[in-house]
Each structure stands twice: as structure tokens, then as C-alpha cells.
Design a protein around this motif. Structure first.
Motif, PDB file in Angstrom:
ATOM      1  N   GLU A 254       0.830  -1.195   0.000  1.00  0.00           N
ATOM      2  CA  GLU A 254       0.000   0.000   0.000  1.00  0.00           C
ATOM      3  C   GLU A 254       0.865   1.245   0.000  1.00  0.00           C
ATOM      4  OE1 GLU A 254      -3.043  -2.127  -0.341  1.00  0.00           O
ATOM      5  OE2 GLU A 254      -3.734  -0.267   0.610  1.00  0.00           O
ATOM      6  N   MET A 255       0.450   2.264  -0.737  1.00  0.00           N
ATOM      7  CA  MET A 255       1.201   3.519  -0.757  1.00  0.00           C
ATOM      8  C   MET A 255       0.344   4.665  -0.225  1.00  0.00           C
ATOM      9  SD  MET A 255       2.994   5.645  -3.860  1.00  0.00           S
ATOM     10  CE  MET A 255       3.724   4.271  -4.702  1.00  0.00           C
ATOM     11  N   MET A 256       0.990   5.539   0.514  1.00  0.00           N
ATOM     12  CA  MET A 256       0.321   6.742   1.002  1.00  0.00           C
ATOM     13  C   MET A 256       1.235   7.925   0.715  1.00  0.00           C
ATOM     14  SD  MET A 256      -0.568   4.794   4.487  1.00  0.00           S
ATOM     15  CE  MET A 256       0.744   3.652   4.080  1.00  0.00           C
ATOM     16  N   ASP A 257       0.667   9.040   0.238  1.00  0.00           N
ATOM     17  CA  ASP A 257       1.510  10.206   0.004  1.00  0.00           C
ATOM     18  C   ASP A 257       1.519  11.107   1.245  1.00  0.00           C
ATOM     19  OD1 ASP A 257      -0.856  11.604  -0.041  1.00  0.00           O
ATOM     20  OD2 ASP A 257      -0.680  12.271  -2.129  1.00  0.00           O
ATOM     21  N   ALA A 258       2.235  12.246   1.160  1.00  0.00           N
ATOM     22  CA  ALA A 258       2.460  13.074   2.345  1.00  0.00           C
ATOM     23  C   ALA A 258       1.151  13.534   2.991  1.00  0.00           C
ATOM     24  CB  ALA A 258       3.317  14.276   1.959  1.00  0.00           C
ATOM     25  N   LEU A 259       0.205  13.923   2.156  1.00  0.00           N
ATOM     26  CA  LEU A 259      -1.061  14.435   2.690  1.00  0.00           C
ATOM     27  C   LEU A 259      -1.836  13.315   3.398  1.00  0.00           C
ATOM     28  CD1 LEU A 259      -2.469  17.141   2.721  1.00  0.00           C
ATOM     29  CD2 LEU A 259      -3.479  16.616   0.484  1.00  0.00           C
ATOM     30  N   ALA A 260      -1.799  12.141   2.818  1.00  0.00           N
ATOM     31  CA  ALA A 260      -2.491  11.003   3.439  1.00  0.00           C
ATOM     32  C   ALA A 260      -1.833  10.653   4.770  1.00  0.00           C
ATOM     33  CB  ALA A 260      -2.466   9.799   2.494  1.00  0.00           C
ATOM     34  N   ILE A 261      -0.504  10.685   4.803  1.00  0.00           N
ATOM     35  CA  ILE A 261       0.206  10.384   6.055  1.00  0.00           C
ATOM     36  C   ILE A 261      -0.187  11.405   7.123  1.00  0.00           C
ATOM     37  CG2 ILE A 261       2.489  10.285   7.146  1.00  0.00           C
ATOM     38  CD1 ILE A 261       3.567   9.370   4.352  1.00  0.00           C
ATOM     39  N   ASP A 275       7.647  14.428   7.628  1.00  0.00           N
ATOM     40  CA  ASP A 275       8.510  15.154   6.680  1.00  0.00           C
ATOM     41  C   ASP A 275       8.965  14.253   5.526  1.00  0.00           C
ATOM     42  OD1 ASP A 275       9.942  13.497   8.297  1.00  0.00           O
ATOM     43  OD2 ASP A 275      11.616  14.887   8.619  1.00  0.00           O
ATOM     44  N   VAL A 276       8.090  13.357   5.105  1.00  0.00           N
ATOM     45  CA  VAL A 276       8.443  12.463   4.000  1.00  0.00           C
ATOM     46  C   VAL A 276       7.460  12.666   2.851  1.00  0.00           C
ATOM     47  CG1 VAL A 276       9.445  10.741   5.548  1.00  0.00           C
ATOM     48  CG2 VAL A 276       7.032  10.556   4.878  1.00  0.00           C
ATOM     49  N   GLY A 277       7.832  12.179   1.672  1.00  0.00           N
ATOM     50  CA  GLY A 277       6.972  12.361   0.500  1.00  0.00           C
ATOM     51  C   GLY A 277       5.994  11.227   0.282  1.00  0.00           C
ATOM     52  N   ALA A 278       6.363  10.060   0.776  1.00  0.00           N
ATOM     53  CA  ALA A 278       5.499   8.890   0.567  1.00  0.00           C
ATOM     54  C   ALA A 278       5.892   7.779   1.530  1.00  0.00           C
ATOM     55  CB  ALA A 278       5.612   8.382  -0.868  1.00  0.00           C
ATOM     56  N   ALA A 279       4.956   6.875   1.786  1.00  0.00           N
ATOM     57  CA  ALA A 279       5.239   5.703   2.617  1.00  0.00           C
ATOM     58  C   ALA A 279       4.646   4.475   1.957  1.00  0.00           C
ATOM     59  CB  ALA A 279       4.657   5.888   4.008  1.00  0.00           C
TER      60      ALA A 279
END
Lengths: 474, 379
Positions: A254-261, A275-279
Motif C-alpha cells: 500500500e502507498m500513502m503520500d504526504a497528505l495522506a500520512i 517530513d516524508v513524501g510517501a510511505a
């Protein structure tokens, strides 16, 4: 839940079948049923009935047909495409009282349940015996198996294990005539056409499913969960591609971008960095030795791609928290925006990075923030368009932005829906993904089951079609 | 025999046959046979439709024309360390379209299911010549009714299968077969229970019969450490003598393809002893040069051989079908000589949902021109 007022005509009509307490016609009671998870659109039905048995469903259908009422089937009402959105003058048949587990056959790994049984309750029932039901939509603690059948629901772990259609082997369905039909079989290779495949994912257009036979699985010996962060979605997308290309089949990725995180951190207790761009959140499961080898190989790839941080949960509770964060991602948007529009589209996996850049550009151009949470392993995007309904025409503009995302999916050869369904929400887009001939072919299936178009008549198909006697002859 | 070289050409042919009210049958490998033996005016072969249309290895998706053989497709995929997780018998001559139309499968079904579990899209040519598409080229897709899965196992009685899009799986880097000889049906069932209990995940399990007992092949596939660990665990748990056979592929292939009679019987996996005693063993004895294989996790058995004594075989078939149907299963004669076919319905009793199947046939093929009368219940 409302109860019927005495003497109300609508209720009298069905009360002798389901009991007055299970027939709703008063405005306050009907309000609950005005929409499903697609909350922006509401229609008040004529009546709602909550039958308890197949026989009661059949009798309600026969009576509604006699009265000329269209029928809208409803499970838990968590669907996001308006599949259970009522139609004016319709009878809504809800399955929320049909919650019995009818039969469990451990050796053959089959379970017969009523349609109102909650998805997660199947796995809970089996857990002490070491088995589980694989499809796990994020709403699994509240959504019903009947709704899953209607929508062919997936979930994070369908990357490895498949969808509802891969885990349901037989159904009992009630047709518009009131006839009760058994389709499929618990035993392999039933004779004739695969009607089970026709009904699963048909979004309540063919009949009402009143029993479901699921295939369940032995729990895997081991599961390893890996959480990794990246500077941007580009690296995260590349990591997904390389993991899959290496021959690893994660159970979920699963991927989440900064706003989702940001939203998930605000709404749960996960301590993910902001402070990351994606997880990426990944599960690898199977036989323990296999899991160790593949998880280690995946971690090597994550490191090589340039992951900022890689975490392994220390225990089951930390793992559960990570997944709770992911599965609660849609609701979490409420923490960072008054309203949000959930989109559901699919693209070929190799185009993830390109499509995310297009969505970012769309966000800049439109001025709407767009959070991305998605099933990266199978290219199923869930962009969330954030807006404020109180502000001017933002609702409409946000919906327009969401529709532009679908155009991007179509352009890349993907799909307008990966798991939420077409329902009322996307019927207009079907003509962009399919030709008239494609839609006519699907229509044959509908006509074979429900020639009178009693069930969910306004859903899925973009334009009304009638079922002529000699369809297919040109 | 017509062999269109494009879907457009196939469309033109079917349109013409519709106008002339000609009945039509479809064939992949150009071999007459299969359970659907009906006389048709025109036969359309897919032999000139035998190419890969699109293959994107990074997406693990392939679109292939129906007439390509399973072996050729697998060869092309192998170059990219991928495979289609579908292994019907006789891959050198079985076409992809044939495998899909007959819902064919092999031992990999144990882990990966059937064609319906790996199909994501399809283009069909309808009875009226119209080309229509269902599904797509992404794994996850719930837009519209699932026409591709509905076409699996229809034997060309609803439409011609033109191209098929599949999801692919990585070719496992390691594979190992463990073979246990001298098992009876109860031992097979117990072996399966042991594997399930131990959370072993074999990709294929099948057992070939040699007139007295079964030899069971358990195949593990995956990364080397996992394969080795599962193999060791199974040997420790099974507490059975094992043989050095690399695999039982040849015996399996014979049971699926040899002789002029081929029979498939299904029953719940928990009925394995009865499946053997009531169907496999009597059919084996009633055939000349017989072979048999069972898929214990699936609940399916295949018996093949030569028809040497028609009355004896008919009686064995009837008794085995009566048992299978009473147990909720089926018995299908996928191949049989005329003397058997004329006296014994290849399919057996139509299922309770037969009226819906007939309604589907009426919608897709209202003039009843696609192999009319050859499928279940005379569909």
C-alpha cells in the motif's frame, strides 16, 4: 431504526411478511436509508423492509413487483458508488437482519452464511480454528458479505489472494419472479455456465442474494510487515515495481503520500514521520522460511531505491496499529478537510509514478488538495479530493476534479473502478470505457436474469435499455 | 473449416453465417472431439489467431489470441521469468482459447484456481458477428459485468473467444517434488490434512493410480529457502516412505489425455475415499489400458483408457454418475466413442439454475446457431 406508524399504507403492504417492526415508511426512519457511503446524493425510498429469511425476501419481491415498485438491495450501506442509493418510489430490501452463519465445513474449507453477515465476523468465527476469509475491504468491520458479493469487493490483500469472486463458490439468489435459485456449487466444476461469476460484481442488478458459500483459507504460518518512507512518490512507485519484478508476491503493498500520512497521523496513534513524501506499507505472508527470504529481499530493494527509513513492527499490536492507520485513511481525511471525495480508479502498475505526477499537476491547476492512498501492487488508486462544501461551488468543482482523475485512468488503459463499483456514481463513465457493443453484451446478462429491470434499474448502465424479445438479432 | 486471421475477419464470417442462419462450431487445436460433439454447418478454427497481442512484463499482464498454444505462450513468458498459472494437459496442442472455453486446468489449480481466477479481460465475437470486449488489462477492475469470467467453460456456445487478457505470476525460482508411493485414498486425505494443519503451501498436489494404490506428488514452488523448508517439514510430518521419482508428470498426463475415453468426476475433498471406491476404481477396471489421477485438494478425479467392453463401461459410468450426483458432484465424459456418447449424456443432470443458463443462451445466441444442443441439458 424507525418503526412504522400504524395504518400507513406502505407498511401494511409488507408488514404481514416481515412484521410491522421491520418495515419502515415514516420519514424519520427512512432518512437512515436515503444514501449509502456516497453521502452527497440522497433519495428517499417509498419503504424499507428488513426480512430475515429467503422466503421473506421472495415474498417482498413478489409484492413489490405487483405494486410496480423498483427494488434496491442494501447490505450495510457502506458502498461508495451509490449502489444502494434508493430510487424514487422504490422498495429498499435490507439484509441487516440476515446475519446467521448457517454451516461451517472445515475440511472442505467452505462456509454458508446469510448475506448480512459482516465480512470480519467470518474470519473471527474461523480464527480459533486457524482459518480466515481473505478478501478484506477497509470497511470489513462493518460491511456485509452480501454487499461484497454485489460489488466484488477486494481489499489490501487481494494483490496475492484475489477478490470476492475468487472466494465465493455458490449463491442463493431470488429473482424478480420471486423464484429462489441455487447457483454455483461447493463442489468443484459445477455444470453449465458460470452464473456465480455473472452475479458477483453485478451491483444488485440481477436479484437479491440470500445465501453465500465462501471458500476460506488456512492462516499463513507467518506474516511480516514492513513500513518504509521515501522522499517522494516516484521512489515509492519504483520500489513497488522492482519488488514485483523480482518475483516477490507481497500479500499487500500500500502507498500513502504526504497528505495522506498527515491525515492518518492526525487521526490515529501511529508515529509516522510527517517530513516524508510517501510511505509504503507491505505484508509478506506464507510459510515462515519463504517469508523471511522474500521480506529480506524486498527490504534490500527498498534500501537500494533510497528508502529514508524502514521499520518492522515489534509485535502484533504495532502491526495492527499500522494497518488500522491505513484502513482508516479515508475517514482520517476528516481531520484535515471538512469534506473529501473518494475516487477509485485503476492504472497499469508500471504507470504509477507518471499518473501520480499528472494528479499532482491536476491538484496545482485546480487548487484542490488531493491525498493519495492506494493499493500500489495492483495499481488501484484512491485519490481523495479535499474540499469545503460550505464554500461556494466547491462540491461540484471537487467532483469535476475527481472525474478528471478517471479520464487519466482511462487514458492509461486502466479502469474507472477497481473495487468501489459503478453504481449511481459512475454510470455516466461506462460509455467512455466501453463501447455500445460491449455494454449491449453486458446487458444480455441483465436481461437473462431480470428482463423487467426490477432491481436497481438506474444503476451501472449509462442509458436505459429495454430487454427486447430478440436481443442480439440484427 | 474457416481460419480467420483477424477478429475483424472472424466478425465478418459470423455476420455472414448469421445472415444465412448457418450453425457454427469453434475449434482451437483442430481436433474433433471433446464433449461437445454436434453437427454444425460451419467450423471456425482459431489456428490463424495465434499471436501475443500485448505483453507488458512489468505489469505482469499479457493479451493473447485464442489460437496460440499454451506451450508457446508459456515459452514467451518464461523469457521474462513469468508464467500463466494455468497448466492444462497437452500444452503443446491445447490452445489458450480451448483451455478457457473448456475451463481446463492442471495440478496448479491446487494453489492458483482455474482460468476464471487468472483472466482479467476478453474480446469475444458474438453470434451476430459483433466484436465486444469485457474486463480490461488491469488486474483489479469491477466496471460492468464480468463477461470474461462468464465465458470460461462455455465451450463456444455463447460466443467465439477472440483474445484473452491474463494476469501473470512470477516463475518460481525453485521447485521441488516430493513423491509418496503406495497410498490408499484414506492416506491421501490424511496427507492433505497434515499439510493444511502444518500450514504448508504446496502449489500442486495430485496422485496417480496404478490399479492397486496411489502415488502422490506434492510440489513446492517459490524461493529456495522456503521450498527446502517446506519439503523437510513435509518429510518429517508425513512419516511415510517416499520414492525418488522426480515427478509424476507422465502418469498425470496419461490420465488426462490417453485412450478414447476420458472421464472427470468431482466430489468434495472430504469424500475422497468414496470418490475412489465409487467412481475411480470401478471406471479404471471397466476400461482397457486405464490411467487415473486425483486432485485431492480440489476434489476432482480423471480416469482415461480404451473402451473395450461397451455394456460394462456404460454400467460403470451410470453407477459412478449416480453416486457423484448424489454426493453433490458431477461426472462428465470429456471424450468417448460414439457407442458411449449415443447411450450416455456426456454432462449429466442439468443443475437447478438451468433456466437461467437457457435464458443466457437465448440472449447471446437467439437463433441457437452456436454448437446447438451440445452443452449441458441440450444448451
Amino acid at each position: 431504526m424507525g418503526t412504522a406508524g400504524p395504518g400507513r399504507e406502505g407498511c401494511m403492504v409488507f408488514a404481514d411478511i416481515v412484521g410491522a417492526e421491520n418495515c419502515i415508511t415514516d420519514p424519520a426512519g427512512l432518512r437512515v436509508y436515503e444514501c449509502d457511503g456516497l453521502t452527497g446524493t440522497r433519495v428517499r425510498p417509498a419503504a424499507v423492509v428488513l426480512p430475515a429469511t429467503t422466503d421473506e425476501v421472495a415474498r417482498c419481491i413478489v409484492r413489490a413487483v405487483e405494486l410496480g415498485m423498483p427494488i434496491v438491495p442494501r447490505g450495510s450501506g457502506t458502498g461508495l458508488s451509490g449502489g444502494a442509493l434508493p430510487i424514487v418510489g422504490a422498495l429498499v430490501i435490507g439484509t441487516s437482519r440476515m446475519r446467521a452463519i448457517l454451516e461451517v465445513d472445515i475440511e472442505n474449507q467452505r462456509m454458508r452464511v446469510q448475506p448480512g453477515v459482516i465480512n470480519l465476523d467470518i474470519s473471527k468465527h474461523l480464527a480459533p480454528l486457524g482459518y480466515y476469509y481473505a478478501p478484506d475491504p477497509s470497511s470489513q468491520s462493518v460491511c456485509s458479505i452480501g454487499g461484497n458479493v454485489a460489488e466484488n469487493s477486494g481489499g489490501a490483500h487481494c494483490l496475492k489472494y484475489g477478490f470476492t469472486i475468487n472466494h465465493v463458490v455458490a449463491l442463493t439468489i431470488v429473482l424478480a419472479s420471486g423464484e429462489v435459485v441455487e447457483i454455483g456449487s461447493s463442489v468443484a466444476d459445477p455444470l453449465g455456465y458460470d452464473l456465480t461469476s455473472a452475479v458477483i460484481g453485478s451491483e444488485g442488478l440481477l436479484g437479491i442474494v440470500t445465501e453465500v458459500v465462501v471458500r476460506f483459507l488456512r492462516k499463513p504460518q507467518a506474516t511480516r510487515t514492513v513500513f518504509a518512507t521515501f522522499p517522494s512518490t516516484d521512489e515509492a512507485g519504483e520500489a513497488v515495481s522492482q519488488i514485483i519484478s523480482a518475483g516477490i508476491v507481497p500479500a499487500a503493498i500500500e502507498m500513502m503520500d504526504a497528505l495522506a500520512i498527515e491525515a492518518i497521523v492526525a487521526s490515529t496513534h501511529v508515529d509516522w514521520p510527517l517530513d516524508v513524501g510517501a510511505a509504503l506499507l507491505m505484508d509478506v505472508d506464507g510459510y515462515a522460511a519463504e517469508v523471511e527470504e522474500t521480506a529480506d529481499a524486498a527490504i534490500t530493494i527498498l534500501e537500494r531505491i533510497g528508502a529514508l527509513e524502514i521499520r518492522n513492527p515489534h509485535d502484533e499490536s504495532e502491526r495492527a496499529l499500522m494497518w488500522k492507520g491505513r484502513k482508516g485513511a479515508f475517514a482520517a481525511m476528516g481531520r484535515i478537510s471538512p469534506n473529501y471525495y473518494v475516487q477509485d480508479g485503476v492504472i497499469p502498475r508500471s504507470d504509477i509514478a507518471r499518473v501520480l505526477r499528472e494528479i499532482a499537476e491536476l491538484s496545482r491547476r485546480s487548487g484542490f488538495r488531493i491525498a493519495n492512498v492506494f493499493h500500489a501492487g495492483d495499481g488501484n488508486l484512491h485519490p481523495l479530493v479535499l474540499y469545503d462544501a460550505r464554500s461556494g461551488d466547491e462540491s461540484e468543482r471537487a467532483e469535476h476534479v475527481a472525474s478528471e482523475i478517471l479520464q487519466i485512468c482511462i487514458k492509461y488503459g486502466g479502469s474507472i473502478t477497481g473495487e468501489h463499483g459503478v453504481g449511481a456514481d459512475k454510470a455516466a463513465y461506462m460509455g467512455e470505457m466501453f463501447s455500445d457493443d460491449d455494454l449491449e453484451t453486458m446487458h444480455y446478462v441483465r436481461c437473462a436474469f431480470d428482463a423487467t429491470r426490477t432491481f436497481n434499474p438506474t444503476k451501472v448502465f449509462p442509458a436505459p435499455r429495454i430487454c427486447g424479445d430478440r436481443a442480439g438479432v440484427r | 473449416m474457416h481460419a480467420p486471421a483477424s477478429l475483424e475477419e472472424a466478425s465478418g464470417l459470423l455476420h455472414e453465417f448469421a445472415a444465412k442462419r448457418r450453425t457454427v462450431g469453434f475449434t482451437g487445436a483442430d481436433r474433433s472431439g471433446g464433449p461437445l460433439r454436434v453437427q454444425v454447418d460451419e467450423t471456425v478454427s482459431t489456428r490463424a489467431l495465434a499471436e501475443i497481442v500485448e505483453y507488458v512484463p512489468t505489469d505482469q499482464i499479457v493479451t493473447v489470441q485464442a489460437g496460440m498454444t499454451v506451450a508457446r505462450l508459456q515459452g514467451a513468458l518464461r523469457e521474462h521469468k513469468q508464467r500463466l498459472a494455468l497448466d492444462p494437459p497437452a500444452p503443446e496442442r491445447t490452445t489458450i482459447g480451448g483451455a478457457v472455453a473448456s475451463a481446463g486446468y492442471g495440478p496448479l489449480r491446487t494453489r492458483y484456481g482455474t482460468a476464471r481466477d487468472v483472466i482479467v479481460g476478453m474480446t469475444i465475437v458474438r453470434a451476430d458477428g459483433t466484436i465486444a470486449r469485457g474486463g480490461g488489462k488491469v488486474v483489479k477492475n469491477v466496471a460492468g459485468f464480468d463477461i470474461p469470467k462468464l465465458m470460461v467453460g462455455t465451450y463456444g456456445t455463447l460466443a467465439m473467444v477472440g483474445t484473452i487478457t491474463f494476469r501473470l505470476h512470477p516463475l518460481p525460482p525453485a521447485s521441488s517434488d516430493v513423491v509418496f508411493p503406495a497410498c490408499d485414498a484414506a492416506a491421501l486425505r490424511s496427507l492433505c490434512a497434515t499439510m493444511t494443519q502444518a500450514q504448508l503451501e504446496p502449489s500442486a498436489v495430485y496422485a496417480t493410480f496404478d490399479a492397486t494404490s496411489y502415488a502422490c506428488d506434492v510440489r513446492f514452488e517459490g524461493f529456495p529457502a522456503g521450498v527446502a523448508a517446506q519439503r523437510e517439514a513435509l518429510l518429517a510430518l508425513a512419516q511415510r516412505e517416499r520414492s525418488e521419482d522426480a515427478s509424476l508428470d507422465d502418469g498425470h498426463e496419461a490420465a488426462r489425455t490417453a485412450g478414447d475415453v476420458q472421464v472427470k468426476i468431482t466430489a468434495a475433498p472430504s469424500m475422497l475415499e468414496d470418490l475412489h471406491a465409487r467412481a475411480v476404481a470401478p471406471l479404471y477396471r471397466a476400461l482397457g489400458a486405464a490411467h487415473a489421477v486425483v486432485y485431492p485438494f480440489v476434489g476432482a478425479a480423471f480416469v482415461s483408457g480404451d473402451c473395450t467392453d461397451v455394456p460394462r463401461l456404460l454400467s460403470a459410468l451410470a453407477a459412478a454418475r449416480a453416486w457423484a450426483e448424489s454426493a453433490g458432484g458431477t461426472l462428465v465424459t470429456t471424450e468417448a466413442p460414439a457407442a458411449i456418447r449415443d447411450a450416455f449424456d456426456p454432462w449429466g443432470a442439468p443443475p437447478p439454475s438451468f433456466a437461467l443458463m437457457r435464458a443466457l443462451k437465448e440472449r447471446f445466441d437467439p437463433q441457437r446457431r452456436l454448437s446447438p444442443g451440445g452443452f449441458v441439458g441440450g444448451l
